[in-house]
Design a protein around this motif. Structure first.
Motif, PDB file in Angstrom:
ATOM      1  N   LYS A 153      49.688 -15.951  11.849  1.00 46.70           N
ATOM      2  CA  LYS A 153      49.999 -17.016  12.803  1.00 46.70           C
ATOM      3  C   LYS A 153      48.912 -18.084  12.834  1.00 46.70           C
ATOM      4  CE  LYS A 153      50.365 -13.727  15.967  1.00 46.70           C
ATOM      5  NZ  LYS A 153      50.247 -12.574  15.058  1.00 46.70           N
ATOM      6  N   ARG A 202      43.704 -18.686  15.850  1.00 47.24           N
ATOM      7  CA  ARG A 202      42.345 -19.133  16.192  1.00 47.24           C
ATOM      8  C   ARG A 202      42.035 -20.515  15.591  1.00 47.24           C
ATOM      9  NH1 ARG A 202      43.842 -14.392  15.610  1.00 47.24           N
ATOM     10  NH2 ARG A 202      43.278 -12.702  17.038  1.00 47.24           N
ATOM     11  N   ARG A 237      49.598  -7.760   8.073  1.00 49.43           N
ATOM     12  CA  ARG A 237      50.132  -9.061   7.664  1.00 49.43           C
ATOM     13  C   ARG A 237      51.214  -8.887   6.590  1.00 49.43           C
ATOM     14  NH1 ARG A 237      44.675 -13.001   7.588  1.00 49.43           N
ATOM     15  NH2 ARG A 237      44.739 -13.390   9.829  1.00 49.43           N
TER      16      ARG A 237
HETATM   17  C1  GRG Z   1      31.903  -8.170  11.440  1.00 48.46           C
HETATM   18  C2  GRG Z   1      33.815  -9.818  11.755  1.00 48.46           C
HETATM   19  C3  GRG Z   1      33.239  -8.463  12.001  1.00 48.46           C
HETATM   20  C4  GRG Z   1      33.951  -7.565  12.714  1.00 48.46           C
HETATM   21  C5  GRG Z   1      33.499  -6.161  12.911  1.00 48.46           C
HETATM   22  C6  GRG Z   1      36.110  -4.476  12.908  1.00 48.46           C
HETATM   23  C7  GRG Z   1      35.578  -5.299  14.023  1.00 48.46           C
HETATM   24  C8  GRG Z   1      34.123  -5.517  14.131  1.00 48.46           C
HETATM   25  C9  GRG Z   1      36.362  -5.821  14.958  1.00 48.46           C
HETATM   26  C10 GRG Z   1      37.841  -5.697  14.967  1.00 48.46           C
HETATM   27  C11 GRG Z   1      38.392  -6.530  16.029  1.00 48.46           C
HETATM   28  C12 GRG Z   1      39.895  -6.587  15.993  1.00 48.46           C
HETATM   29  C13 GRG Z   1      40.618  -6.339  14.723  1.00 48.46           C
HETATM   30  C14 GRG Z   1      40.560  -6.895  17.087  1.00 48.46           C
HETATM   31  C15 GRG Z   1      42.025  -7.041  17.142  1.00 48.46           C
HETATM   32  C16 GRG Z   1      42.342  -8.498  17.324  1.00 48.46           C
HETATM   33  C17 GRG Z   1      43.808  -8.789  17.161  1.00 48.46           C
HETATM   34  C18 GRG Z   1      44.602  -8.917  18.406  1.00 48.46           C
HETATM   35  C19 GRG Z   1      44.314  -8.963  15.941  1.00 48.46           C
HETATM   36  C20 GRG Z   1      45.664  -9.452  15.646  1.00 48.46           C
HETATM   37  O1  GRG Z   1      45.549 -10.866  15.584  1.00 48.46           O
HETATM   38  P1  GRG Z   1      46.772 -11.797  15.217  1.00 48.46           P
HETATM   39  O2  GRG Z   1      48.007 -11.286  15.894  1.00 48.46           O
HETATM   40  O3  GRG Z   1      46.932 -11.519  13.667  1.00 48.46           O
HETATM   41  O4  GRG Z   1      46.361 -13.201  15.474  1.00 48.46           O
HETATM   42  P2  GRG Z   1      47.298 -12.522  12.483  1.00 48.46           P
HETATM   43  O5  GRG Z   1      47.608 -11.594  11.340  1.00 48.46           O
HETATM   44  O6  GRG Z   1      48.492 -13.366  12.881  1.00 48.46           O
HETATM   45  O7  GRG Z   1      46.071 -13.336  12.231  1.00 48.46           O
END
Ligand code: GRG
Length: 315
Positions: free
Chosen positions: A66, A69, A117
């Motif tokens: 999507k 951000r 995705r």
């Molecule tokens: C060092 C960058 C970094 C991260 C390490 C693994 C980690 C720490 C954090 C994970 C955080 C995480 C995956 C949170 C979930 C966030 C979330 C709601 C993801 C889904 O986002 P969407 O729906 O996905 O925007 P798309 O695929 O549309 O981008």
């Protein structure tokens, strides 16, 4: 008044961006396509050595998303045509960090997911070591891009880097992930929302702050747009938790049921009250948006679009 004219009105005299507003501000489909295209240009081709690493980066980064951000950052920055390219690059840097976090989150030692995705997760397709290296490469690429945006003053670039570093680090995504993995026992509702804030809200706020810094918004407007992004992020994570319980993997293109025994707002409050909390966050987000002075219509359109993409109808 059309969206574009409204945005032009908001920016008059309020920041460094003054020319004709970018037409992409009023066209999400074209904006998302522009983000996808630019992301593809900013990382090495899949033919470049090492092909496995570059293939993994492209597999994760260019999969259907999507792009919430980068779109959020772009809408808050509200660039004119002259500054469009600089804002697009800053927005792409945010998307790279988000994608890196997804690659890491899906690893067997974390959420152990197979589908993301609408594709096999990066470690499933390329192996764990390459997936980890792809995530590290993406994060470094993001900082490199920020440093290279010559059209932005050095001070702005440095502020963007600081915002990004804080969002990733010990008081951001990494901390949220550690809490999510290892500190889930005995949490109350506030503590669960804290984890949601760190895992999801922080990067939403960083995205809004990117836009605010680039647009030169004042402290009051910046604080309000930050509150907007915070509530939007919390609503977004609650929606994700709701879908984890109620949707089918094929419909949302990623694994479901990954929350398992973890306390989430849904497991603590039940689907109905979690849905109410989702709606409360959206209402609070909208109130903060109005306070921020940022043109509300494109942001409202973004909200209904991102939740519609998740199959959730917003009030
Ligand atoms: C060092 C960058 C970094 C991260 C390490 C693994 C980690 C720490 C954090 C994970 C955080 C995480 C995956 C949170 C979930 C966030 C979330 C709601 C993801 C889904 O986002 P969407 O729906 O996905 O925007 P798309 O695929 O549309 O981008």
């Amino acid at each position: 008044m059309g969206e574009i004219q409204e945005l032009a009105g908001r920016r008059e005299g309020s920041g460094p961006l003054r020319g004709a507003p970018s037409p992409l501000l009023a066209d999400f489909t074209r904006l998302r396509e522009a983000i996808d295209r630019r992301l593809g240009e900013l990382v090495p081709s899949a033919e470049q050595r090492p092909q496995s690493l570059n293939g993994a980066i492209r597999h994760a980064l260019l999969a259907p998303s999507k792009r919430v951000r980068p779109v959020l950052a772009y809408l808050v920055a509200a660039p004119d045509e002259a500054s469009h390219a600089a804002v697009l690059d800053a927005a792409c840097a945010l998307e790279m960090v988000h994608t890196a976090s997804l690659i890491l989150d899906d690893l067997p030692c974390m959420d152990d997911a197979a589908l993301r995705r609408q594709r096999p997760t990066t470690h499933v397709a390329f192996g764990e070591a390459t997936a980890i290296l792809a995530a590290i490469a993406l994060m470094n690429c993001a900082y490199g891009i920020l440093a290279d945006i010559d059209a932005l003053p050095a001070e702005t670039r440095s502020r963007l880097s600081a915002i990004m570093a804080r969002a990733i680090g010990c008081e951001g995504l990494v901390a949220g992930q550690e809490l999510d993995l290892n500190f889930r026992d005995g949490l109350d509702r506030d503590a669960v929302e804290d984890v949601n804030w760190l895992k999801t809200g922080v990067l939403f706020v960083a995205s809004a702050e990117f836009g605010a810094v680039i647009a030169g918004l004042g402290p009051r407007e910046t604080a309000a747009i930050g509150r907007y992004a915070r509530h939007l992020g919390l609503a977004f994570q609650t929606a994700d938790d709701l879908l984890d319980q109620t949707a089918a993997a094929a419909d949302i293109g990623k694994d479901v049921g990954k929350d398992g025994g973890k306390p989430t707002l849904v497991s603590m409050l039940g689907v109905e009250r979690a849905r109410l909390s989702f709606e409360e966050h959206l209402a609070q987000a909208d109130a903060a948006l109005v306070e921020s002075g940022v043109s509300p219509e494109p942001m409202r359109a973004l909200v209904s679009r991102i939740f519609a993409a998740k199959g959730i109808v917003t009030p």
